[in-house]
Design a protein around this motif. Structure first.
Motif, PDB file in Angstrom:
ATOM      1  N   ALA A 109       0.826  -1.208   0.000  1.00 30.42           N
ATOM      2  CA  ALA A 109       0.000   0.000   0.000  1.00 30.42           C
ATOM      3  C   ALA A 109       0.860   1.259   0.000  1.00 30.42           C
ATOM      4  N   ILE A 110       1.941   1.240   0.787  1.00 29.42           N
ATOM      5  CA  ILE A 110       2.855   2.389   0.839  1.00 29.42           C
ATOM      6  C   ILE A 110       3.525   2.606  -0.514  1.00 29.42           C
ATOM      7  N   VAL A 111       3.909   1.501  -1.171  1.00 36.76           N
ATOM      8  CA  VAL A 111       4.540   1.601  -2.493  1.00 36.76           C
ATOM      9  C   VAL A 111       3.565   2.184  -3.515  1.00 36.76           C
ATOM     10  N   VAL A 112       2.316   1.726  -3.467  1.00 37.30           N
ATOM     11  CA  VAL A 112       1.289   2.264  -4.376  1.00 37.30           C
ATOM     12  C   VAL A 112       1.138   3.770  -4.166  1.00 37.30           C
ATOM     13  N   LEU A 113       1.056   4.176  -2.898  1.00 37.34           N
ATOM     14  CA  LEU A 113       0.899   5.594  -2.584  1.00 37.34           C
ATOM     15  C   LEU A 113       2.115   6.399  -3.052  1.00 37.34           C
ATOM     16  N   ALA A 114       3.307   5.851  -2.848  1.00 35.88           N
ATOM     17  CA  ALA A 114       4.523   6.538  -3.287  1.00 35.88           C
ATOM     18  C   ALA A 114       4.579   6.631  -4.805  1.00 35.88           C
ATOM     19  N   ASN A 115       4.180   5.561  -5.476  1.00 35.32           N
ATOM     20  CA  ASN A 115       4.293   5.488  -6.937  1.00 35.32           C
ATOM     21  C   ASN A 115       3.347   6.456  -7.641  1.00 35.32           C
ATOM     22  N   PHE A 116       2.139   6.592  -7.102  1.00 35.06           N
ATOM     23  CA  PHE A 116       1.114   7.350  -7.811  1.00 35.06           C
ATOM     24  C   PHE A 116       0.771   8.703  -7.184  1.00 35.06           C
ATOM     25  N   VAL A 117       1.252   8.941  -5.963  1.00 37.16           N
ATOM     26  CA  VAL A 117       0.940  10.218  -5.313  1.00 37.16           C
ATOM     27  C   VAL A 117       2.210  10.947  -4.878  1.00 37.16           C
ATOM     28  N   ILE A 118       3.000  10.320  -4.018  1.00 36.30           N
ATOM     29  CA  ILE A 118       4.102  11.040  -3.378  1.00 36.30           C
ATOM     30  C   ILE A 118       5.177  11.446  -4.382  1.00 36.30           C
ATOM     31  N   VAL A 119       5.665  10.497  -5.192  1.00 37.70           N
ATOM     32  CA  VAL A 119       6.749  10.813  -6.139  1.00 37.70           C
ATOM     33  C   VAL A 119       6.302  11.805  -7.213  1.00 37.70           C
ATOM     34  N   PRO A 120       5.174  11.549  -7.926  1.00 35.00           N
ATOM     35  CA  PRO A 120       4.760  12.521  -8.941  1.00 35.00           C
ATOM     36  C   PRO A 120       4.383  13.881  -8.352  1.00 35.00           C
ATOM     37  N   ALA A 121       3.793  13.910  -7.160  1.00 36.57           N
ATOM     38  CA  ALA A 121       3.422  15.184  -6.545  1.00 36.57           C
ATOM     39  C   ALA A 121       4.654  15.975  -6.119  1.00 36.57           C
ATOM     40  N   THR A 122       5.692  15.273  -5.673  1.00 34.86           N
ATOM     41  CA  THR A 122       6.932  15.960  -5.293  1.00 34.86           C
ATOM     42  C   THR A 122       7.582  16.609  -6.516  1.00 34.86           C
ATOM     43  N   ALA A 123       7.636  15.876  -7.624  1.00 38.22           N
ATOM     44  CA  ALA A 123       8.209  16.436  -8.854  1.00 38.22           C
ATOM     45  C   ALA A 123       7.362  17.596  -9.369  1.00 38.22           C
ATOM     46  N   TYR A 124       6.053  17.417  -9.405  1.00 38.91           N
ATOM     47  CA  TYR A 124       5.147  18.459  -9.881  1.00 38.91           C
ATOM     48  C   TYR A 124       5.205  19.681  -8.961  1.00 38.91           C
TER      49      TYR A 124
END
Length: 336
Positions: A6-21
């Motif tokens: 679940a943490i990986v899913v959240l990182a993959n689709f929310v945390i990483v792209p939101a940090t870059a954006y």
């Protein structure tokens, strides 16, 4: 194991792209807030300034790629970026001489500057479309991933894979470098201190012997660097399309206003607030919920508050709320 997935899913689709954006929005919002803080007007041509700088960088990148010049695993666009910044600086200084200086000498009201910037926006938008076209332009090369989903699954043994694109990693690193250089320049150099003094009290700065035209030129050069860098990073992360940068104007202004228009720290904070809000509200949490909920409670719907088509509506809603209840923003910028 399900929690880790679940943490990986959240990182993959929310945390990483939101940090870059968020880093991309922060750089764009810094340019807006510098113009507002020093030149005292809201520059609605900023999104198209990003598009122009990215366009020049793309054209130079294509030339370097045709000549067989590259940076190996890194995008060739990083090599072309200084040229894009230089050309965009000349354009902005020329625009200031042709348009904004006249109104500055006339002591025009800020609304006049805004109207003038709208005219500049349409001209720059048309210029970019005429030169490079209206279609998507992809110019990224080098290694595509820092971490690929397949390799991550093989290493960790998890069902879910984490993918971090090279463009996302570069965005964060370059943004940190740009912000550090900007704050060093504004706080440690004589020119930066004169710009801050001019922003705080223009009349007192003039009495102190500060040259206003020099402050204006340095401001436009810094804005060109920030806008071009933000435009190129956004293009590498997604793709380059002129109209997209016009649409980015809303989240960029929302970032600057939410953080506190005229406050550089606020622009950075606002960029990440808007980015995480947009992506979190438009993300479908069903896959995440499937990992953390018992099987009998697994949802049937997408668990998505808004479709991605309404991403910019999130920025607009946050902007309205801030203007209604805290117009000076998080970091107490200048009230609108």
């Amino acid at each position: 194991m399900d929690l880790l997935n679940a943490i990986v899913v959240l990182a993959n689709f929310v945390i990483v792209p939101a940090t870059a954006y968020g880093a991309q929005l922060a750089l764009g919002a810094l340019g807006v807030t510098l113009i507002y803080g020093i030149l005292r007007f809201s520059n609605f041509a900023h999104g198209d300034t990003m598009a122009f700088g990215a366009m020049v960088t793309i054209i130079v990148t294509w030339g370097l790629q045709a000549a067989g010049i590259s940076l190996g695993p890194l995008p060739t666009a990083l090599l072309a970026l200084p040229v894009g910044i230089a050309v965009t600086s000349l354009l902005l200084i020329g625009t200031d001489r042709l348009v904004y200086r006249f109104y500055r000498q006339q002591k025009a009201k800020p609304v006049i500057y805004v109207i003038a910037s709208l005219g500049v926006m349409f001209i720059m938008n048309g210029l970019v479309r005429f030169i490079i076209g209206v279609d998507d332009q992809r110019f990224a090369d080098g290694e595509r991933f820092i971490v690929s989903a397949r390799n991550f699954r093989e290493i960790t043994g998890l069902d879910e894979g984490l993918a971090i694109r090279t463009s996302q990693g570069i965005t964060v690193v370059v943004a940190v470098i740009c912000v550090a250089l900007l704050f060093w320049f504004l706080n440690r150099t004589r020119t930066g201190k004169s710009m801050r003094a001019f922003s705080d009290n223009e009349d007192l700065a003039l009495l102190s012997g500060i040259n206003p035209e020099r402050v204006v030129i340095y401001t436009w050069i810094i804005v060109a660097a920030l806008a071009t860098t933000a435009g190129v990073l956004y293009g590498l992360d997604k793709s380059f399309k002129p109209f997209t940068y016009f649409q980015l104007l809303l989240p960029i202004f929302a970032s600057a206003i939410v953080g506190g228009l005229g406050n550089p720290l606020g622009a950075i904070a606002g960029g990440f607030v808007i980015a995480f809000s947009e992506i979190s509200i438009t993300y479908a949490f069903r896959r995440f919920a499937n990992h953390i909920l018992p099987e009998r409670w697994e949802p049937e719907g997408l668990l998505q508050l808004l479709s991605t088509d309404y991403k910019f509506a999130v920025s607009f809603a946050i902007l309205l709320i801030v203007l209604l209840f805290r117009p000076t923003g998080i970091f107490q910028g200048k009230s609108l």
